[in-house]
Design a protein around this motif. Sequence first.
Motif, PDB file in Angstrom:
ATOM      1  N   PHE A 117      55.051 -14.553 -19.586  1.00 15.45           N
ATOM      2  CA  PHE A 117      55.547 -15.276 -18.937  1.00 15.45           C
ATOM      3  C   PHE A 117      55.253 -14.161 -17.499  1.00 15.45           C
ATOM      4  O   PHE A 117      54.684 -14.454 -16.428  1.00 15.45           O
ATOM      5  CB  PHE A 117      56.935 -16.194 -18.686  1.00 15.45           C
ATOM      6  CG  PHE A 117      56.396 -17.361 -19.272  1.00 15.45           C
ATOM      7  CD1 PHE A 117      56.365 -18.243 -19.231  1.00 15.45           C
ATOM      8  CD2 PHE A 117      57.187 -16.604 -20.764  1.00 15.45           C
ATOM      9  CE1 PHE A 117      56.079 -19.064 -20.637  1.00 15.45           C
ATOM     10  CE2 PHE A 117      57.436 -17.842 -22.218  1.00 15.45           C
ATOM     11  CZ  PHE A 117      57.531 -18.673 -21.241  1.00 15.45           C
ATOM     12  N   VAL A 118      55.486 -12.763 -17.841  1.00 13.35           N
ATOM     13  CA  VAL A 118      55.530 -12.010 -16.939  1.00 13.35           C
ATOM     14  C   VAL A 118      54.012 -11.573 -16.449  1.00 13.35           C
ATOM     15  O   VAL A 118      52.998 -11.761 -15.036  1.00 13.35           O
ATOM     16  CB  VAL A 118      56.303 -10.677 -16.804  1.00 13.35           C
ATOM     17  CG1 VAL A 118      56.156  -9.305 -15.580  1.00 13.35           C
ATOM     18  CG2 VAL A 118      58.027 -11.749 -17.200  1.00 13.35           C
ATOM     19  N   TRP A 119      53.511 -11.533 -17.824  1.00 14.44           N
ATOM     20  CA  TRP A 119      51.774 -11.109 -17.821  1.00 14.44           C
ATOM     21  C   TRP A 119      50.477 -11.749 -16.994  1.00 14.44           C
ATOM     22  O   TRP A 119      50.231 -11.754 -16.591  1.00 14.44           O
ATOM     23  CB  TRP A 119      51.828  -9.927 -19.053  1.00 14.44           C
ATOM     24  CG  TRP A 119      52.570  -8.827 -18.605  1.00 14.44           C
ATOM     25  CD1 TRP A 119      53.517  -7.963 -19.924  1.00 14.44           C
ATOM     26  CD2 TRP A 119      52.779  -7.204 -17.665  1.00 14.44           C
ATOM     27  NE1 TRP A 119      54.252  -7.209 -19.453  1.00 14.44           N
ATOM     28  CE2 TRP A 119      53.715  -6.885 -18.044  1.00 14.44           C
ATOM     29  CE3 TRP A 119      52.150  -7.239 -16.780  1.00 14.44           C
ATOM     30  CZ2 TRP A 119      54.156  -5.724 -17.579  1.00 14.44           C
ATOM     31  CZ3 TRP A 119      52.297  -6.079 -15.949  1.00 14.44           C
ATOM     32  CH2 TRP A 119      53.553  -5.077 -16.931  1.00 14.44           C
ATOM     33  N   SER A 144      51.792 -14.177 -15.055  1.00 10.35           N
ATOM     34  CA  SER A 144      51.459 -14.222 -13.710  1.00 10.35           C
ATOM     35  C   SER A 144      51.171 -13.377 -12.879  1.00 10.35           C
ATOM     36  O   SER A 144      50.449 -13.847 -12.018  1.00 10.35           O
ATOM     37  CB  SER A 144      53.456 -14.320 -13.220  1.00 10.35           C
ATOM     38  OG  SER A 144      53.671 -15.778 -14.050  1.00 10.35           O
TER      39      SER A 144
END
Lengths: 259, 76
Positions: B18-20, B22
Amino acid sequence: MWRWLHPYAKGEATYQLLGRWLPWVTALALLSLTVGLVWGLAFGPADYQQGDSYRIIYIHVPAAIFSMGAYAGMAIMAFIALVWQIRTAEWSIAAIAPVGAVLTFIALFTGAAWGKPMWGTWWVWDARLTSELILLFLYAGVMALYYAFEDARTGAKAAGILALVGVVNLPIIHFSVEWWNTLHQGATITKFAKPSMATEMLWPLLISLLAFALMTAAFVMLRLRHEILRHELHRPWVREELLNPKSASADINSQQEQS
Amino acid sequence: MAFDSFRDFILMGGYGFFVWLSFGVTFLALFALLLQSVLTRRQLQRDCARQQHRQQRLAKRQAATQNNSVQNSAKE
């Protein structure tokens, strides 16, 4: 003759002024973006509840704030364009709208990618998310109206009126988390209260905010320059600037020789 | 540094996807905007050159017709 000369000088003057500022704003934007995001991603502490997923905040919050900030700027330009009929202000509407739309898209997308692990869903039709989606449609509407007319000034007027009416959406987005029950959390940073965030997390966020502000400004300046050229394409100075940019390259050469 | 190893940094405590995602989509969107903004100048250059050619052609034709009419009136 002066009536003809005055706007002529103005478009060119604005173009040159933006050209002088643009490299500095771009450099500062890249610097602060690198510092803010590297700090936030690698050096800030993990959240005690959300773990490392909260690191999305370093792009989500700046993008969301300046999606609204860009809209406010666009609405001010629309007001100036409608009241005082200043053409540079009309062109700014077209320069700001695509930048704001991209920021809104980033805010929505990063919000979804943050919502999935934290709320268990990519999307809910609650007040905050829906009003931000409406902001995206407003930007799209402004762009569509701007280019929908044969006469560019009519298009700018129509787009300006939509931009002004759409301002109603800004307080709705801002207060949506207080007015309605929602999955979205309340504001982390406000002007009136102490920020509800650890200092080690707050600093990289503040730098990212600065970075997004500068980046938005740089994009708008670049696009406004091109918008000025597009509307003054028949003028001699634009022809000189686009077809024989001798003077510009000569400047660069002389600077290189000096250094 | 908040992570012990580069592997930990990529994993993001299990939220890596999810972080990467985004950050990746954000930079893709910004890059697309930058590319479009920069390419506008090339389009403007083409438009400007086309306009100049047309004006030069028109001017030439006008000069030719004027010459003709001058010659005609001289004959009369």
